[in-house]
Design a protein around this motif. Sequence first.
Motif, PDB file in Angstrom:
ATOM      1  N   ASP A   9     -33.175 -16.445  15.423  1.00 38.01           N
ATOM      2  CA  ASP A   9     -33.399 -14.353  15.987  1.00 38.01           C
ATOM      3  C   ASP A   9     -31.706 -14.548  17.193  1.00 38.01           C
ATOM      4  OD1 ASP A   9     -35.467 -14.449  14.601  1.00 38.01           O
ATOM      5  OD2 ASP A   9     -36.350 -15.078  16.556  1.00 38.01           O
ATOM      6  N   SER A  10     -31.208 -15.252  17.282  1.00 41.30           N
ATOM      7  CA  SER A  10     -30.354 -14.576  17.984  1.00 41.30           C
ATOM      8  C   SER A  10     -28.915 -15.979  18.096  1.00 41.30           C
ATOM      9  CB  SER A  10     -30.375 -14.692  19.858  1.00 41.30           C
ATOM     10  OG  SER A  10     -31.038 -16.268  20.063  1.00 41.30           O
ATOM     11  N   PHE A  11     -27.957 -15.613  18.394  1.00 37.33           N
ATOM     12  CA  PHE A  11     -26.529 -16.394  18.482  1.00 37.33           C
ATOM     13  C   PHE A  11     -25.955 -17.485  19.510  1.00 37.33           C
ATOM     14  CE2 PHE A  11     -25.514 -12.743  15.970  1.00 37.33           C
ATOM     15  CZ  PHE A  11     -26.072 -13.028  14.907  1.00 37.33           C
ATOM     16  N   ILE A  12     -25.608 -18.659  19.194  1.00 32.08           N
ATOM     17  CA  ILE A  12     -25.879 -19.664  20.260  1.00 32.08           C
ATOM     18  C   ILE A  12     -24.268 -19.273  20.523  1.00 32.08           C
ATOM     19  CG2 ILE A  12     -25.030 -21.889  21.378  1.00 32.08           C
ATOM     20  CD1 ILE A  12     -27.739 -20.340  21.574  1.00 32.08           C
ATOM     21  N   GLY A  13     -23.171 -18.554  21.083  1.00 34.17           N
ATOM     22  CA  GLY A  13     -21.605 -18.263  20.693  1.00 34.17           C
ATOM     23  C   GLY A  13     -20.670 -17.306  20.035  1.00 34.17           C
ATOM     24  N   LEU A  14     -19.917 -16.689  20.301  1.00 23.80           N
ATOM     25  CA  LEU A  14     -20.184 -15.657  19.392  1.00 23.80           C
ATOM     26  C   LEU A  14     -19.562 -16.092  17.958  1.00 23.80           C
ATOM     27  CD1 LEU A  14     -18.647 -12.771  20.115  1.00 23.80           C
ATOM     28  CD2 LEU A  14     -16.541 -13.751  19.907  1.00 23.80           C
ATOM     29  N   ASN A  15     -20.730 -14.424  17.205  1.00 20.53           N
ATOM     30  CA  ASN A  15     -20.542 -14.418  16.314  1.00 20.53           C
ATOM     31  C   ASN A  15     -18.956 -14.241  15.147  1.00 20.53           C
ATOM     32  OD1 ASN A  15     -21.109 -11.660  14.673  1.00 20.53           O
ATOM     33  ND2 ASN A  15     -22.000 -11.550  16.402  1.00 20.53           N
ATOM     34  N   THR A  16     -18.390 -14.930  14.112  1.00 17.18           N
ATOM     35  CA  THR A  16     -17.638 -14.788  13.646  1.00 17.18           C
ATOM     36  C   THR A  16     -17.124 -12.973  13.344  1.00 17.18           C
ATOM     37  OG1 THR A  16     -18.281 -15.699  11.099  1.00 17.18           O
ATOM     38  CG2 THR A  16     -17.348 -17.089  12.701  1.00 17.18           C
ATOM     39  N   PRO A  17     -18.326 -12.478  12.676  1.00 14.72           N
ATOM     40  CA  PRO A  17     -17.793 -11.242  12.031  1.00 14.72           C
ATOM     41  C   PRO A  17     -17.326 -10.016  13.556  1.00 14.72           C
ATOM     42  CG  PRO A  17     -19.677 -11.748  10.471  1.00 14.72           C
ATOM     43  CD  PRO A  17     -19.654 -12.600  12.120  1.00 14.72           C
ATOM     44  N   ALA A  18     -18.439 -10.705  14.404  1.00 17.05           N
ATOM     45  CA  ALA A  18     -17.464  -9.868  15.908  1.00 17.05           C
ATOM     46  C   ALA A  18     -16.523 -10.161  16.767  1.00 17.05           C
ATOM     47  CB  ALA A  18     -18.615 -10.183  16.942  1.00 17.05           C
ATOM     48  N   ASN A  19     -16.062 -11.523  16.008  1.00 17.10           N
ATOM     49  CA  ASN A  19     -15.546 -11.959  16.156  1.00 17.10           C
ATOM     50  C   ASN A  19     -13.103 -11.494  15.460  1.00 17.10           C
ATOM     51  OD1 ASN A  19     -13.012 -14.113  18.493  1.00 17.10           O
ATOM     52  ND2 ASN A  19     -12.253 -15.421  15.352  1.00 17.10           N
ATOM     53  N   ALA A  20     -13.781 -11.258  14.175  1.00 14.02           N
ATOM     54  CA  ALA A  20     -12.919 -10.835  13.285  1.00 14.02           C
ATOM     55  C   ALA A  20     -12.343  -9.630  13.444  1.00 14.02           C
ATOM     56  CB  ALA A  20     -13.453 -11.435  11.187  1.00 14.02           C
ATOM     57  N   LEU A  21     -13.848  -8.738  14.158  1.00 14.40           N
ATOM     58  CA  LEU A  21     -13.616  -7.167  14.019  1.00 14.40           C
ATOM     59  C   LEU A  21     -12.521  -7.030  15.178  1.00 14.40           C
ATOM     60  CD1 LEU A  21     -17.182  -5.878  13.002  1.00 14.40           C
ATOM     61  CD2 LEU A  21     -14.846  -5.224  11.469  1.00 14.40           C
TER      62      LEU A  21
END
Length: 250
Positions: free
Chosen positions: A129-141
């Motif tokens: 339901d949530s992330f541990i660490g920055l997710n890859t789409p957000a990082n790429a954007l």
Amino acid sequence: MSIKKHIPNTLTSCSLLSGCIATVMAFNGQYWWVVIFVIIAAIFDFSDGFAARLLKAYSPMGKELDSLSDMVSFGVAPSVMIFHFLNENVAAISRNSLVQEYLPYIAFLIAIFSALRLAKFNVDERQSDSFIGLNTPANALFWVSFCCALSGQDRFPSVMDIQPYISGGLVYIVIGAVIVFSTLLTAELPMFSLKVKSWGFKGNELRYFLALFMVAMLIFFGILGIAAGILLYIALSILDNRNKKLDSAA
């Protein structure tokens, strides 16, 4: 198997195709098109999960395909863009031929840590339901919008007319940010999910605030507004995590 069972994987494949095109555009230095195709890839990436839930078409193959697609679209494509940007501008910090030839390869730390992040996500049961660490789409954007804005290729209409100037200090900032964001991808930092399960305001306060902020930044600063929104997302996640810890300790 009915055709609807293939819809999520088809959408994932479209995301992968968009990432491949973005990578080609990055090699050619066409940063604006990298931004466009990474955004398209992100839309398909969101849609495949939504379609899988709607059609109840989950499959182990779909999960693996999604990670492979994300690796290309949100790992390789931004890395190639950063590499191209550093390769074009590394002379601002050094005239040494070895530095100019090899330093840009630091960009591929993003690809390496994206792979580590995706592998970790697939086996980490805490991230439903949530992330541990920055997710890859957000990082790429963040990276594609940041590099596009710095290069002066931004075609998004905005209030502020920002004329980029590539200085040595800015190149050092990019290099430092590569290391910081690589660390964030695999950090034990809880971050709220950007996927909306219901359209009500309650429970989505942070998401709506982030969306409004990003729209405002886009209007005033153009494509750089996406990068600003991702920075706010990281900051809000840190504050949200801190508040939850304080509430649980109270």
